[in-house]
Design a protein around this motif. Structure first.
Motif, PDB file in Angstrom:
ATOM      1  N   GLU A  99      80.957  27.532  22.475  1.00 33.52           N
ATOM      2  CA  GLU A  99      82.359  27.112  22.521  1.00 33.52           C
ATOM      3  C   GLU A  99      82.881  27.031  23.966  1.00 33.52           C
ATOM      4  O   GLU A  99      82.687  27.956  24.756  1.00 33.52           O
ATOM      5  CB  GLU A  99      83.179  28.159  21.740  1.00 33.52           C
ATOM      6  CG  GLU A  99      84.652  27.900  21.686  1.00 33.52           C
ATOM      7  CD  GLU A  99      85.374  29.149  21.145  1.00 33.52           C
ATOM      8  OE1 GLU A  99      84.727  30.016  20.540  1.00 33.52           O
ATOM      9  OE2 GLU A  99      86.596  29.222  21.372  1.00 33.52           O
ATOM     10  N   GLY A 100      83.516  25.925  24.274  1.00 33.17           N
ATOM     11  CA  GLY A 100      84.182  25.782  25.566  1.00 33.17           C
ATOM     12  C   GLY A 100      83.270  25.499  26.745  1.00 33.17           C
ATOM     13  O   GLY A 100      83.731  25.472  27.888  1.00 33.17           O
ATOM     14  N   CYS A 101      81.992  25.272  26.487  1.00 32.79           N
ATOM     15  CA  CYS A 101      81.077  25.091  27.624  1.00 32.79           C
ATOM     16  C   CYS A 101      81.195  23.676  28.200  1.00 32.79           C
ATOM     17  O   CYS A 101      81.706  22.763  27.557  1.00 32.79           O
ATOM     18  CB  CYS A 101      79.633  25.367  27.217  1.00 32.79           C
ATOM     19  SG  CYS A 101      78.930  24.073  26.201  1.00 32.79           S
ATOM     20  N   MET A 102      80.715  23.531  29.420  1.00 38.22           N
ATOM     21  CA  MET A 102      80.604  22.208  30.043  1.00 38.22           C
ATOM     22  C   MET A 102      79.175  21.722  29.834  1.00 38.22           C
ATOM     23  O   MET A 102      78.235  22.512  29.907  1.00 38.22           O
ATOM     24  CB  MET A 102      80.905  22.334  31.544  1.00 38.22           C
ATOM     25  CG  MET A 102      80.735  21.024  32.311  1.00 38.22           C
ATOM     26  SD  MET A 102      81.053  21.261  34.079  1.00 38.22           S
ATOM     27  CE  MET A 102      82.835  21.306  34.069  1.00 38.22           C
ATOM     28  N   ARG A 103      79.017  20.431  29.568  1.00 39.49           N
ATOM     29  CA  ARG A 103      77.666  19.893  29.370  1.00 39.49           C
ATOM     30  C   ARG A 103      77.235  19.131  30.608  1.00 39.49           C
ATOM     31  O   ARG A 103      77.857  18.147  31.002  1.00 39.49           O
ATOM     32  CB  ARG A 103      77.652  18.998  28.130  1.00 39.49           C
ATOM     33  CG  ARG A 103      77.741  19.820  26.860  1.00 39.49           C
ATOM     34  CD  ARG A 103      78.148  19.019  25.642  1.00 39.49           C
ATOM     35  NE  ARG A 103      77.226  17.949  25.314  1.00 39.49           N
ATOM     36  CZ  ARG A 103      77.212  17.333  24.138  1.00 39.49           C
ATOM     37  NH1 ARG A 103      78.031  17.712  23.181  1.00 39.49           N
ATOM     38  NH2 ARG A 103      76.385  16.340  23.915  1.00 39.49           N
ATOM     39  N   ILE A 104      76.154  19.611  31.214  1.00 39.48           N
ATOM     40  CA  ILE A 104      75.569  18.916  32.367  1.00 39.48           C
ATOM     41  C   ILE A 104      74.066  18.815  32.122  1.00 39.48           C
ATOM     42  O   ILE A 104      73.359  19.831  32.246  1.00 39.48           O
ATOM     43  CB  ILE A 104      75.810  19.688  33.694  1.00 39.48           C
ATOM     44  CG1 ILE A 104      77.301  19.835  33.977  1.00 39.48           C
ATOM     45  CG2 ILE A 104      75.104  18.980  34.856  1.00 39.48           C
ATOM     46  CD1 ILE A 104      77.605  20.635  35.245  1.00 39.48           C
ATOM     47  N   PRO A 105      73.542  17.664  31.717  1.00 37.36           N
ATOM     48  CA  PRO A 105      72.090  17.571  31.526  1.00 37.36           C
ATOM     49  C   PRO A 105      71.358  18.029  32.794  1.00 37.36           C
ATOM     50  O   PRO A 105      71.767  17.680  33.913  1.00 37.36           O
ATOM     51  CB  PRO A 105      71.861  16.083  31.247  1.00 37.36           C
ATOM     52  CG  PRO A 105      73.170  15.581  30.760  1.00 37.36           C
ATOM     53  CD  PRO A 105      74.219  16.393  31.470  1.00 37.36           C
ATOM     54  N   TYR A 106      70.319  18.824  32.605  1.00 36.48           N
ATOM     55  CA  TYR A 106      69.572  19.416  33.717  1.00 36.48           C
ATOM     56  C   TYR A 106      69.208  18.384  34.789  1.00 36.48           C
ATOM     57  O   TYR A 106      69.299  18.651  35.978  1.00 36.48           O
ATOM     58  CB  TYR A 106      68.315  20.077  33.139  1.00 36.48           C
ATOM     59  CG  TYR A 106      67.335  20.565  34.162  1.00 36.48           C
ATOM     60  CD1 TYR A 106      67.623  21.680  34.946  1.00 36.48           C
ATOM     61  CD2 TYR A 106      66.111  19.918  34.346  1.00 36.48           C
ATOM     62  CE1 TYR A 106      66.717  22.137  35.890  1.00 36.48           C
ATOM     63  CE2 TYR A 106      65.212  20.367  35.281  1.00 36.48           C
ATOM     64  CZ  TYR A 106      65.514  21.473  36.057  1.00 36.48           C
ATOM     65  OH  TYR A 106      64.617  21.908  36.998  1.00 36.48           O
ATOM     66  N   LYS A 107      68.844  17.176  34.337  1.00 32.06           N
ATOM     67  CA  LYS A 107      68.387  16.158  35.291  1.00 32.06           C
ATOM     68  C   LYS A 107      69.506  15.701  36.232  1.00 32.06           C
ATOM     69  O   LYS A 107      69.235  15.137  37.286  1.00 32.06           O
ATOM     70  CB  LYS A 107      67.800  14.949  34.553  1.00 32.06           C
ATOM     71  CG  LYS A 107      68.806  14.117  33.786  1.00 32.06           C
ATOM     72  CD  LYS A 107      68.102  12.997  33.047  1.00 32.06           C
ATOM     73  CE  LYS A 107      69.056  12.176  32.201  1.00 32.06           C
ATOM     74  NZ  LYS A 107      70.028  11.422  32.972  1.00 32.06           N
ATOM     75  N   ASP A 108      70.760  15.946  35.839  1.00 33.43           N
ATOM     76  CA  ASP A 108      71.886  15.483  36.667  1.00 33.43           C
ATOM     77  C   ASP A 108      72.310  16.502  37.720  1.00 33.43           C
ATOM     78  O   ASP A 108      73.176  16.226  38.554  1.00 33.43           O
ATOM     79  CB  ASP A 108      73.110  15.161  35.784  1.00 33.43           C
ATOM     80  CG  ASP A 108      72.852  13.980  34.865  1.00 33.43           C
ATOM     81  OD1 ASP A 108      71.895  13.223  35.131  1.00 33.43           O
ATOM     82  OD2 ASP A 108      73.601  13.827  33.891  1.00 33.43           O
ATOM     83  N   LEU A 109      71.707  17.675  37.658  1.00 34.42           N
ATOM     84  CA  LEU A 109      72.183  18.763  38.515  1.00 34.42           C
ATOM     85  C   LEU A 109      72.070  18.430  40.004  1.00 34.42           C
ATOM     86  O   LEU A 109      72.992  18.700  40.787  1.00 34.42           O
ATOM     87  CB  LEU A 109      71.402  20.046  38.189  1.00 34.42           C
ATOM     88  CG  LEU A 109      72.034  21.353  38.618  1.00 34.42           C
ATOM     89  CD1 LEU A 109      73.410  21.543  37.984  1.00 34.42           C
ATOM     90  CD2 LEU A 109      71.127  22.522  38.238  1.00 34.42           C
ATOM     91  N   HIS A 156      83.032  17.468  42.036  1.00 41.65           N
ATOM     92  CA  HIS A 156      82.655  17.771  40.649  1.00 41.65           C
ATOM     93  C   HIS A 156      83.260  19.120  40.212  1.00 41.65           C
ATOM     94  O   HIS A 156      83.264  20.081  40.982  1.00 41.65           O
ATOM     95  CB  HIS A 156      81.126  17.809  40.511  1.00 41.65           C
ATOM     96  CG  HIS A 156      80.685  17.808  39.077  1.00 41.65           C
ATOM     97  ND1 HIS A 156      80.670  18.947  38.306  1.00 41.65           N
ATOM     98  CD2 HIS A 156      80.278  16.795  38.268  1.00 41.65           C
ATOM     99  CE1 HIS A 156      80.257  18.640  37.084  1.00 41.65           C
ATOM    100  NE2 HIS A 156      80.010  17.339  37.040  1.00 41.65           N
ATOM    101  N   PRO A 157      83.746  19.192  38.959  1.00 36.19           N
ATOM    102  CA  PRO A 157      84.384  20.437  38.487  1.00 36.19           C
ATOM    103  C   PRO A 157      83.493  21.669  38.628  1.00 36.19           C
ATOM    104  O   PRO A 157      84.002  22.776  38.827  1.00 36.19           O
ATOM    105  CB  PRO A 157      84.677  20.145  37.009  1.00 36.19           C
ATOM    106  CG  PRO A 157      84.741  18.655  36.917  1.00 36.19           C
ATOM    107  CD  PRO A 157      83.833  18.105  37.970  1.00 36.19           C
ATOM    108  N   LEU A 158      82.183  21.503  38.531  1.00 39.46           N
ATOM    109  CA  LEU A 158      81.279  22.652  38.682  1.00 39.46           C
ATOM    110  C   LEU A 158      81.400  23.236  40.088  1.00 39.46           C
ATOM    111  O   LEU A 158      81.550  24.456  40.259  1.00 39.46           O
ATOM    112  CB  LEU A 158      79.826  22.218  38.413  1.00 39.46           C
ATOM    113  CG  LEU A 158      78.773  23.299  38.661  1.00 39.46           C
ATOM    114  CD1 LEU A 158      78.777  24.333  37.536  1.00 39.46           C
ATOM    115  CD2 LEU A 158      77.373  22.699  38.782  1.00 39.46           C
ATOM    116  N   LEU A 159      81.354  22.371  41.089  1.00 37.40           N
ATOM    117  CA  LEU A 159      81.426  22.852  42.470  1.00 37.40           C
ATOM    118  C   LEU A 159      82.840  23.327  42.807  1.00 37.40           C
ATOM    119  O   LEU A 159      83.025  24.293  43.548  1.00 37.40           O
ATOM    120  CB  LEU A 159      80.964  21.771  43.445  1.00 37.40           C
ATOM    121  CG  LEU A 159      79.480  21.387  43.344  1.00 37.40           C
ATOM    122  CD1 LEU A 159      79.083  20.464  44.482  1.00 37.40           C
ATOM    123  CD2 LEU A 159      78.583  22.615  43.356  1.00 37.40           C
TER     124      LEU A 159
END
Ligand code: FE2
Length: 340
Positions: free
Chosen positions: A270-280, A289-292
């Motif tokens: 629940e509530g996670c962000m999806r980032i396919p590994y290959k896109d990292l 990017h919201p992650l950074l």
């Protein structure tokens, strides 16, 4: 499309590299440890990014290159869900798709040579491992082999493919490198005009010696994932309970590294962000990017995937770039679903 066939002289193994185009993503089927320099040279020459490595089964006659290729390129490892391999990025089932940019292989579960044998099909091509060889078939006398299952797999799953489909086998010992479904159906001496009982009788009387490298290759091939996560700070490796405690914490971003097809099967946290590994890798270059952005605010990130392989690799990657405050869920969604 790029389709490169490599041949290992020692074990007479064929390996295959697939890519849609120069500069794109690549996939390698049935790599051999001793030949990884050759694959890396080819990848470099054609500016390919290795995304996935997959074996057609657990090999007894050579050490797979999967673990070394993963360690050198951070690619994903895929094995059958019937495989004895201890840890891989993804466990594939009959009907699953193995996808890289511009290429989609359908998984055919074809037990018989071993209990974990698979073939990989795309229109016009099938990579048959040891299930179907040119004028032969893979032995069925160890590793859960079963001659009747081998016959059923070949007849039901391979001989039902369009006759012109090109057959790329896992081995050849006589200098052949390519066949078709029609040729094997009509001329393979073990299969053409043979009943199931006749095939089983043939396979029961082969009286073959064990492969020369069996005692070395099998144990090595089963533990290809055992070194994943070694060297990571133990404090960065979280249990399911520890991640559950962070799910609603606004200071924690939980990131699912799996692909859409995997998430569709199991759901996600629940509530996670999806980032396919290959896109990292690309995201790490995008300061917007919201992650950074989240990390820049001093907050935490928890990565997870299917079994904890990709998330451990992601954690190493973040460490390489001196990004701290990242964690990973040990054993991934597999563990998450087992703990209630
Ligand atoms: Fe084999």
């Amino acid at each position: 499309m790029i389709l490169k066939q490599f041949f290992d002289e020692v074990s007479s193994t064929y390996s295959y590299l697939l890519a849609e185009r120069e500069g794109g993503e690549a996939l390698i089927i049935d790599s051999v440890l001793e030949n990884i320099d050759e694959y890396l040279r080819f990848l470099g020459t054609h500016q390919l990014k290795l995304r996935k490595v997959v074996d057609t089964h657990t090999h007894a006659d050579h050490v797979s290159g999967m673990a070394s290729l993963r360690n050198l390129t951070a690619c994903m490892t895929l094995v059958s869900d019937h495989s004895p391999v201890s840890k891989a990025s993804v466990r594939i089932k009959h009907g699953d798709k193995i996808q890289i940019q511009g290429i989609s292989l359908k998984v055919l579960y074809t037990p018989g040579h071993t209990s974990d044998s698979c073939c990989y099909h795309m229109p016009g091509f099938v990579f048959t491992g040891d299930t179907l060889l040119i004028s032969g078939t893979g032995r069925t006398d160890f590793q859960g082999g079963d001659a009747g299952a081998s016959y059923d797999s070949i007849v039901n799953h391979l001989f039902s493919l369009p006759p012109e489909t090109l057959v790329y086998p896992g081995h050849d010992y006589k200098g052949e490198n390519l066949s078709t479904i029609a040729i094997e159906k009509h001329t393979n001496p073990r299969l053409a005009g043979r009943s199931r009982a006749e095939y089983v009788a043939i396979m029961s009387n082969l009286e073959l010696d064990d492969p020369a490298m069996m005692d070395v290759a099998l144990p090595a091939n089963i533990c290809i994932g055992d070194d994943i996560g070694q060297g990571l700070d133990a404090a960065k490796i979280l249990s399911v309970a520890e991640v559950r405690a962070k799910v609603r914490d606004a200071n924690v971003l939980i990131v699912d590294l799996r692909e859409d097809e995997e998430i569709e099967k199991t759901g996600t946290i629940e509530g996670c962000m999806r980032i396919p590994y290959k896109d990292l890798d690309v995201i790490l270059l995008d300061i917007e990017h919201p992650l950074l952005q989240h990390l820049a605010e001093g907050k935490e990130v928890v990565f997870f995937c299917a079994f904890g392989e990709r998330s451990a690799l992601a954690l190493s990657r973040m460490g390489d770039t001196h990004i701290d405050n990242c964690y990973h869920l040990k054993d991934g969604m597999d563990a998450w679903l087992k703990v209630h």
